[in-house]
Design a protein around this motif. Structure first.
Motif, PDB file in Angstrom:
ATOM      1  N   LEU A 228       0.866  -1.172   0.000  1.00  0.00           N
ATOM      2  CA  LEU A 228       0.000   0.000   0.000  1.00  0.00           C
ATOM      3  C   LEU A 228       0.908   1.229   0.000  1.00  0.00           C
ATOM      4  N   LEU A 229       0.877   2.005  -1.064  1.00  0.00           N
ATOM      5  CA  LEU A 229       1.745   3.179  -1.168  1.00  0.00           C
ATOM      6  C   LEU A 229       1.072   4.382  -0.532  1.00  0.00           C
ATOM      7  N   ILE A 230       1.721   4.939   0.496  1.00  0.00           N
ATOM      8  CA  ILE A 230       1.168   6.052   1.257  1.00  0.00           C
ATOM      9  C   ILE A 230       1.979   7.302   0.939  1.00  0.00           C
ATOM     10  N   PRO A 237      10.431   7.109  -5.121  1.00  0.00           N
ATOM     11  CA  PRO A 237      11.027   6.236  -6.140  1.00  0.00           C
ATOM     12  C   PRO A 237      12.241   5.463  -5.621  1.00  0.00           C
ATOM     13  N   LYS A 238      13.017   6.084  -4.750  1.00  0.00           N
ATOM     14  CA  LYS A 238      14.208   5.420  -4.205  1.00  0.00           C
ATOM     15  C   LYS A 238      13.827   4.206  -3.371  1.00  0.00           C
ATOM     16  N   GLU A 239      12.822   4.358  -2.505  1.00  0.00           N
ATOM     17  CA  GLU A 239      12.408   3.232  -1.659  1.00  0.00           C
ATOM     18  C   GLU A 239      11.739   2.141  -2.484  1.00  0.00           C
ATOM     19  N   VAL A 240      10.907   2.536  -3.444  1.00  0.00           N
ATOM     20  CA  VAL A 240      10.254   1.549  -4.305  1.00  0.00           C
ATOM     21  C   VAL A 240      11.296   0.761  -5.089  1.00  0.00           C
ATOM     22  N   GLU A 241      12.297   1.452  -5.604  1.00  0.00           N
ATOM     23  CA  GLU A 241      13.344   0.756  -6.364  1.00  0.00           C
ATOM     24  C   GLU A 241      14.124  -0.199  -5.473  1.00  0.00           C
ATOM     25  N   ALA A 242      14.469   0.243  -4.261  1.00  0.00           N
ATOM     26  CA  ALA A 242      15.218  -0.622  -3.341  1.00  0.00           C
ATOM     27  C   ALA A 242      14.406  -1.871  -2.997  1.00  0.00           C
ATOM     28  N   SER A 272      -3.625  12.514   2.154  1.00  0.00           N
ATOM     29  CA  SER A 272      -4.365  12.497   0.895  1.00  0.00           C
ATOM     30  C   SER A 272      -4.330  11.102   0.287  1.00  0.00           C
ATOM     31  N   PRO A 273      -5.321  10.735  -0.505  1.00  0.00           N
ATOM     32  CA  PRO A 273      -5.269   9.452  -1.217  1.00  0.00           C
ATOM     33  C   PRO A 273      -4.059   9.386  -2.145  1.00  0.00           C
ATOM     34  N   THR A 274      -3.624   8.190  -2.418  1.00  0.00           N
ATOM     35  CA  THR A 274      -2.492   8.001  -3.318  1.00  0.00           C
ATOM     36  C   THR A 274      -2.891   8.371  -4.744  1.00  0.00           C
ATOM     37  N   PRO A 275      -2.154   9.259  -5.385  1.00  0.00           N
ATOM     38  CA  PRO A 275      -2.458   9.571  -6.784  1.00  0.00           C
ATOM     39  C   PRO A 275      -2.233   8.358  -7.688  1.00  0.00           C
ATOM     40  N   LYS A 276      -3.065   8.228  -8.678  1.00  0.00           N
ATOM     41  CA  LYS A 276      -2.907   7.145  -9.646  1.00  0.00           C
ATOM     42  C   LYS A 276      -1.524   7.177 -10.277  1.00  0.00           C
ATOM     43  N   ALA A 277      -1.004   8.383 -10.504  1.00  0.00           N
ATOM     44  CA  ALA A 277       0.314   8.518 -11.135  1.00  0.00           C
ATOM     45  C   ALA A 277       1.411   7.873 -10.292  1.00  0.00           C
ATOM     46  N   THR A 278       1.252   7.877  -8.967  1.00  0.00           N
ATOM     47  CA  THR A 278       2.260   7.254  -8.093  1.00  0.00           C
ATOM     48  C   THR A 278       2.312   5.752  -8.322  1.00  0.00           C
ATOM     49  N   LEU A 279       1.148   5.123  -8.466  1.00  0.00           N
ATOM     50  CA  LEU A 279       1.103   3.683  -8.717  1.00  0.00           C
ATOM     51  C   LEU A 279       1.681   3.353 -10.084  1.00  0.00           C
ATOM     52  N   ILE A 280       1.365   4.151 -11.066  1.00  0.00           N
ATOM     53  CA  ILE A 280       1.889   3.912 -12.416  1.00  0.00           C
ATOM     54  C   ILE A 280       3.405   4.045 -12.421  1.00  0.00           C
ATOM     55  N   GLN A 281       3.923   5.056 -11.691  1.00  0.00           N
ATOM     56  CA  GLN A 281       5.369   5.229 -11.591  1.00  0.00           C
ATOM     57  C   GLN A 281       6.019   4.047 -10.873  1.00  0.00           C
ATOM     58  N   ALA A 282       5.397   3.582  -9.782  1.00  0.00           N
ATOM     59  CA  ALA A 282       5.948   2.434  -9.051  1.00  0.00           C
ATOM     60  C   ALA A 282       5.981   1.201  -9.934  1.00  0.00           C
ATOM     61  N   LYS A 284       6.234   1.153 -13.176  1.00  0.00           N
ATOM     62  CA  LYS A 284       7.302   1.370 -14.151  1.00  0.00           C
ATOM     63  C   LYS A 284       8.665   1.046 -13.546  1.00  0.00           C
ATOM     64  N   ILE A 285       8.885   1.505 -12.315  1.00  0.00           N
ATOM     65  CA  ILE A 285      10.161   1.233 -11.634  1.00  0.00           C
ATOM     66  C   ILE A 285      10.359  -0.271 -11.459  1.00  0.00           C
ATOM     67  N   ALA A 286       9.317  -0.960 -11.019  1.00  0.00           N
ATOM     68  CA  ALA A 286       9.413  -2.402 -10.787  1.00  0.00           C
ATOM     69  C   ALA A 286       9.743  -3.152 -12.076  1.00  0.00           C
ATOM     70  N   LEU A 287       9.094  -2.761 -13.157  1.00  0.00           N
ATOM     71  CA  LEU A 287       9.364  -3.411 -14.444  1.00  0.00           C
ATOM     72  C   LEU A 287      10.797  -3.132 -14.898  1.00  0.00           C
ATOM     73  N   GLU A 288      11.279  -1.923 -14.681  1.00  0.00           N
ATOM     74  CA  GLU A 288      12.647  -1.578 -15.070  1.00  0.00           C
ATOM     75  C   GLU A 288      13.674  -2.346 -14.245  1.00  0.00           C
ATOM     76  N   VAL A 289      13.348  -2.603 -12.975  1.00  0.00           N
ATOM     77  CA  VAL A 289      14.246  -3.410 -12.132  1.00  0.00           C
ATOM     78  C   VAL A 289      14.311  -4.845 -12.630  1.00  0.00           C
ATOM     79  N   GLY A 290      13.223  -5.306 -13.254  1.00  0.00           N
ATOM     80  CA  GLY A 290      13.211  -6.660 -13.806  1.00  0.00           C
ATOM     81  C   GLY A 290      12.112  -7.554 -13.289  1.00  0.00           C
ATOM     82  N   LEU A 291      11.189  -6.995 -12.492  1.00  0.00           N
ATOM     83  CA  LEU A 291      10.055  -7.805 -12.049  1.00  0.00           C
ATOM     84  C   LEU A 291       9.091  -7.988 -13.220  1.00  0.00           C
ATOM     85  N   ASN A 292       8.566  -9.195 -13.361  1.00  0.00           N
ATOM     86  CA  ASN A 292       7.800  -9.535 -14.557  1.00  0.00           C
ATOM     87  C   ASN A 292       6.293  -9.318 -14.440  1.00  0.00           C
TER      88      ASN A 292
END
Length: 366
Positions: A228-230, A237-242, A272-282, A284-292
């Motif tokens: 759950l992204l708060i 982005p740094k914590e999500v990538e780690a 505030s509620p999590t913006p949709k853009a935050t989830l989309i960015q997360a 993207k980061i996960a896919l770039e790290v290599g999660l399928n």
């Protein structure tokens, strides 16, 4: 084991505890290791010292039963499209400031547990309603381990699977005993810093990471993760990538992860509620790290709802919220490049869709 006294009506014996020299009893179920005097409850509220032994006070009692789509747990690679009989009890062994089921997990009112059902009744109810599985959810099943395990055993006797929706906050010995009876688990990885777990969950991160490594490396339990992204707490982005890099390195690239949107609740109404853009960015980061297999939750995002072939990019399972609208898997593989998709799949998907059906056990079984 000594027989508990009657200070807690209906209390059920447990295994993971030991007596201390000062007369207290220590619960050894989770990292809290509550040390309790006679008649006192642990932090989870449902495990207590009765007669010099730790007992479970919520065995056989529930905050309610409901038939859900399996995708709501969320599990996207475990029997897609099928229905699951969901239930929880009360209490929790973490104290998350943002808890979105706080009326259950933080309940101290026993009328919350107004519904009763034995493990056998639950199994037969699931079977009679054509549920492929039973999910222990709403609050963490770790704290009602004995009830969950007995129910899982009863379900397996009828060909019904068992699913744990959990934060994974459990000690090593009970962890093995608990998960050996589970077919699938969605583990809530709430953040990726000890600061976050201490400040907002009043717990520790490392035991959760230990549970994840155990599940992936030492069991056959199908595993998916949810975070759950708060805003301004665990969404950088740094914590999500780690976190994603740790997942790739320790669990492998094929463990699905669901990034879910926070909404203000419990003690974090000012957020505030999590913006949709935050989830989309997360994602993207996960896919770039290599999660399928990276999904988004609590927002409508077609790309984040969909299962894609990581090898050729073909759309394999198209979802509209919890409704399956496209199914292109062939024997659990991509029909174009034949890449095997990890998970537990049937030849044909279920068609339960977005339904939510409350169930009263007493009305279904005599």
């Amino acid at each position: 084991m000594d027989k508990p006294n009657s200070s807690f009506n209906g209390a059920h014996p447990t295994l993971y505890w030991h007596r201390l020299e000062d007369g207290r009893v220590q619960c050894d179920l989770c990292p809290r290791h509550c040390q309790l005097r006679e008649g006192k409850r642990g932090a989870c509220y449902v495990r207590a010292n009765s007669g010099g032994a730790i007992v479970l006070t919520s065995y056989g009692r529930s905050s309610g039963f409901c038939i859900d789509p399996i995708e709501k747990k969320p599990l996207n690679h475990f029997l897609p499209g099928t229905s699951v009989l969901s239930f929880g009890t009360a209490g929790c062994n973490l104290s998350c400031e943002f808890c979105q089921n706080w009326h259950i997990s933080k309940s101290r009112q026993w009328d919350t547990l107004a519904d009763e059902a034995s493990p056998s009744q639950l199994a037969h109810t699931a079977k009679s309603h054509h549920c492929a599985s039973v999910a222990f959810t709403y609050n963490d099943p770790v704290i009602f381990m004995e009830y969950a395990v007995d129910t899982a055993i009863a379900c397996h006797e009828l060909g019904v699977k068992a699913v744990a929706v959990t934060a994974g906050y459990i000690d090593e010995r009970p962890r093995e005993a608990f998960f050996q009876h589970m077919d699938a688990a969605n583990v809530d990885l709430k953040g990726f810093t000890e600061r976050f777990y201490r400040k907002l969950c009043h717990g520790e991160l490392q035991p959760v990471l230990d549970t994840l490594i155990y599940l992936k490396q030492e069991t056959q339990v199908w595993l998916e993760l949810t975070t759950l992204l708060i805003p301004d707490e665990n969404d950088s982005p740094k914590e999500v990538e780690a976190m994603c890099q740790w997942i790739a390195d320790n669990l492998g690239p094929d463990v699905p992860i669901h990034f879910s949107a926070f909404h203000p609740d419990f003690h974090m109404l000012e957020k505030s509620p999590t913006p949709k853009a935050t989830l989309i960015q997360a994602r993207k980061i996960a896919l770039e790290v290599g999660l399928n297999y990276v999904y988004t939750g609590n927002v409508h995002n077609q790309a984040g709802d969909t299962t894609w072939c990581p090898q050729c990019g073909k759309l394999l399972i198209g979802r509209n919220w919890y409704l399956l609208e496209q199914w292109n898997l062939h024997k659990g593989a991509c029909p174009d490049c034949h890449h095997k998709i990890p998970g537990v799949f049937q030849d044909k998907p279920g068609h339960f869709g977005r339904q939510r059906i409350p169930v009263r056990i007493s009305q279904t079984l005599e």
